[in-house]
Design a protein around this motif. Structure first.
Motif, short mmCIF file in Angstrom:
data_model
loop_
_atom_site.label_atom_id
_atom_site.label_comp_id
_atom_site.label_asym_id
_atom_site.label_seq_id
_atom_site.Cartn_x
_atom_site.Cartn_y
_atom_site.Cartn_z
N GLY A 214 0.81 -1.21 0.00
CA GLY A 214 0.00 0.00 0.00
C GLY A 214 0.84 1.25 0.00
N ASP A 215 1.64 1.43 -1.03
CA ASP A 215 2.51 2.61 -1.11
C ASP A 215 1.94 3.71 -2.00
OD1 ASP A 215 2.85 1.11 -3.43
OD2 ASP A 215 4.99 1.52 -3.57
N GLU A 216 0.90 3.42 -2.76
CA GLU A 216 0.34 4.43 -3.67
C GLU A 216 -1.12 4.75 -3.35
OE1 GLU A 216 1.23 4.25 -7.79
OE2 GLU A 216 3.00 3.01 -7.45
N TYR B 289 -2.61 1.56 -8.24
CA TYR B 289 -2.20 2.91 -8.58
C TYR B 289 -3.12 3.86 -7.84
CZ TYR B 289 0.42 0.98 -12.53
OH TYR B 289 1.29 0.28 -13.31
N GLU B 290 -2.69 5.08 -7.62
CA GLU B 290 -3.49 6.06 -6.87
C GLU B 290 -4.93 6.14 -7.36
OE1 GLU B 290 -1.89 9.99 -6.63
OE2 GLU B 290 -0.02 9.28 -5.76
N VAL C 116 -3.83 -9.19 -7.93
CA VAL C 116 -4.96 -8.26 -7.96
C VAL C 116 -4.39 -6.86 -7.88
CG1 VAL C 116 -6.71 -9.88 -7.13
CG2 VAL C 116 -5.39 -8.57 -5.47
N HIS C 117 -4.74 -6.03 -8.85
CA HIS C 117 -4.12 -4.71 -8.98
C HIS C 117 -5.19 -3.66 -9.22
CE1 HIS C 117 -1.34 -1.57 -10.24
NE2 HIS C 117 -0.38 -2.34 -9.73
N GLY C 118 -5.39 -2.80 -8.23
CA GLY C 118 -6.30 -1.66 -8.40
C GLY C 118 -7.70 -2.04 -8.82
N ASP D 175 -6.50 -3.13 -13.15
CA ASP D 175 -6.97 -1.82 -12.72
C ASP D 175 -8.39 -1.49 -13.16
OD1 ASP D 175 -4.44 -1.13 -11.56
OD2 ASP D 175 -3.69 -0.84 -13.60
N GLY D 176 -9.19 -1.06 -12.19
CA GLY D 176 -10.54 -0.60 -12.47
C GLY D 176 -11.55 -1.70 -12.70
N ALA D 177 -11.12 -2.95 -12.70
CA ALA D 177 -12.06 -4.06 -12.85
C ALA D 177 -12.87 -4.20 -11.57
CB ALA D 177 -11.34 -5.36 -13.17
N GLU D 178 -14.09 -4.71 -11.72
CA GLU D 178 -14.94 -4.99 -10.57
C GLU D 178 -15.55 -6.37 -10.76
OE1 GLU D 178 -19.21 -3.47 -9.16
OE2 GLU D 178 -17.63 -1.94 -8.90
N ILE D 179 -15.36 -7.20 -9.75
CA ILE D 179 -15.89 -8.57 -9.79
C ILE D 179 -17.07 -8.63 -8.83
CG2 ILE D 179 -15.36 -11.02 -9.61
CD1 ILE D 179 -13.60 -9.51 -11.67
#
Length: 175
Positions: free
Chosen positions: A44-46, A66-67, A85-87, A104-108
């Motif tokens: 959790g650095d971004e 990503y932010e 799992v990324h963003g 990124d931006g996906a929603e399951i």
């Protein structure tokens, strides 16, 4: 290992199990009875990584973001060995299979399964109770009652294992 990053220290519920070889860094919240297994990385650095109650993050899983794309795991989410799992947002009861990737931006949607090795592309929205297979991941059918029972059994097994691993009479470092 749990690390502070700049002004952020992970917040881990006291009932959670974090394996000694797992790495949890920075702006991370981990809920009650969640199990984070060996060599998993939650970085959790971004931005904030929010992990709910009774989740399981199995060996060698990578969690990052990503932010502009938060990473949210609602309650009772299962991440299989080597998943990435990324963003993305994983709703309650989602199971991500071994080696699968969600970008990124996906929603399951709730109680969906992303099969082993599948790749869910950026921004893809998966409806609740879907089985997703392939690369790129596509909905192939609705989950069955048998699938739902498997998701529930997976959650229960990893909650039980995590609580056992906290006990030195069950899991003891010998070297």
């Amino acid at each position: 290992m749990i690390f502070r990053y700049k002004d952020f220290s992970p917040k881990v519920d006291t009932t959670a199990f974090i394996a000694e070889s797992a790495t949890v860094i920075g702006n991370v919240e981990i809920g009650a009875y969640t199990t984070v297994l060996f060599n998993a990385v939650i970085r959790g650095d971004e931005g904030l990584i929010k992990i709910g109650r009774r989740c399981n993050i199995q060996e060698n899983v990578m969690c990052h973001l990503y932010e502009q794309y938060p990473l949210v795991l609602e309650d009772e989410v299962s991440l299989g060995h080597h998943a990435i799992v990324h963003g993305c947002t994983l709703k309650q009861g989602v199971l991500i299979g071994m080696g699968a990737t969600v970008l990124d931006g996906a929603e399951i949607g709730e109680y969906s399964i992303v099969g082993a090795g599948s790749v869910v592309p950026p921004g893809k929205v998966i409806p609740p109770r879907s089985l997703v297979l392939g690369s790129p991941g596509k909905v192939v059918r609705e989950v069955t009652e048998q699938d739902l029972a498997m998701i529930e059994e997976t959650v229960e097994t990893y909650v039980r294992n995590g609580q056992e691993f906290k006990r030195s009479d069950v899991l003891e470092r010998i070297r």
